[in-house]
Scaffold this active site. Structure first.
Site, short mmCIF file in Angstrom:
data_model
loop_
_atom_site.label_atom_id
_atom_site.label_comp_id
_atom_site.label_asym_id
_atom_site.label_seq_id
_atom_site.Cartn_x
_atom_site.Cartn_y
_atom_site.Cartn_z
N HIS A 1 0.90 -1.21 0.07
CA HIS A 1 -0.01 -0.17 0.12
C HIS A 1 1.02 1.31 -0.04
CE1 HIS A 1 -3.79 -2.03 0.40
NE2 HIS A 1 -3.36 -2.71 1.34
N HIS B 1 6.03 6.83 6.78
CA HIS B 1 5.39 6.20 5.75
C HIS B 1 5.09 7.18 4.62
CE1 HIS B 1 2.12 6.00 8.47
NE2 HIS B 1 1.40 6.48 7.34
#
Length: 104
Positions: A62, A94
């Site tokens: 993802h 992230h």
């Protein structure tokens, strides 16, 4: 569950999940005209961001997750100050990107 920024992006979540249909969802559109400046807030202190570090970079399907690899000879990096009640250490960060310029 499974999701993506294409056919199952955040703009479709209110149709599938009741709790995603509220008025306080992320991303939040902050209007700068509604902001109030608090002169009592102190500056943030960024600790050891100028040091060499080791990271593990992982594609989890993802996003890309960058996790710090702690080592006894490397100082902990983090942030403190301002109105924070303690110092916070960086463990990982992230990325968020979207299917197009308007999502993600």
């Amino acid at each position: 569950g499974s999701w993506n920024y294409d056919t199952l992006g955040t703009d479709t979540w209110p149709h599938h999940f009741d709790k995603c249909a509220g008025k306080s969802q992320s991303p939040i559109d902050v209007s700068s005209s509604m902001l109030e400046h608090d002169k009592n807030l102190k500056a943030f202190i960024f600790n050891n961001y100028n040091t060499t570090q080791q990271f593990n970079v992982t594609n989890n399907g993802h996003t890309v997750v960058v996790g710090r690899i702690p080592a006894s000879d490397m100082p902990t990096i983090g942030v403190e100050g301002s109105d924070l009640d303690r110092a916070y250490d960086l463990l990982q960060f992230h990325f968020h990107w979207g299917y197009n310029d308007f999502q993600g």
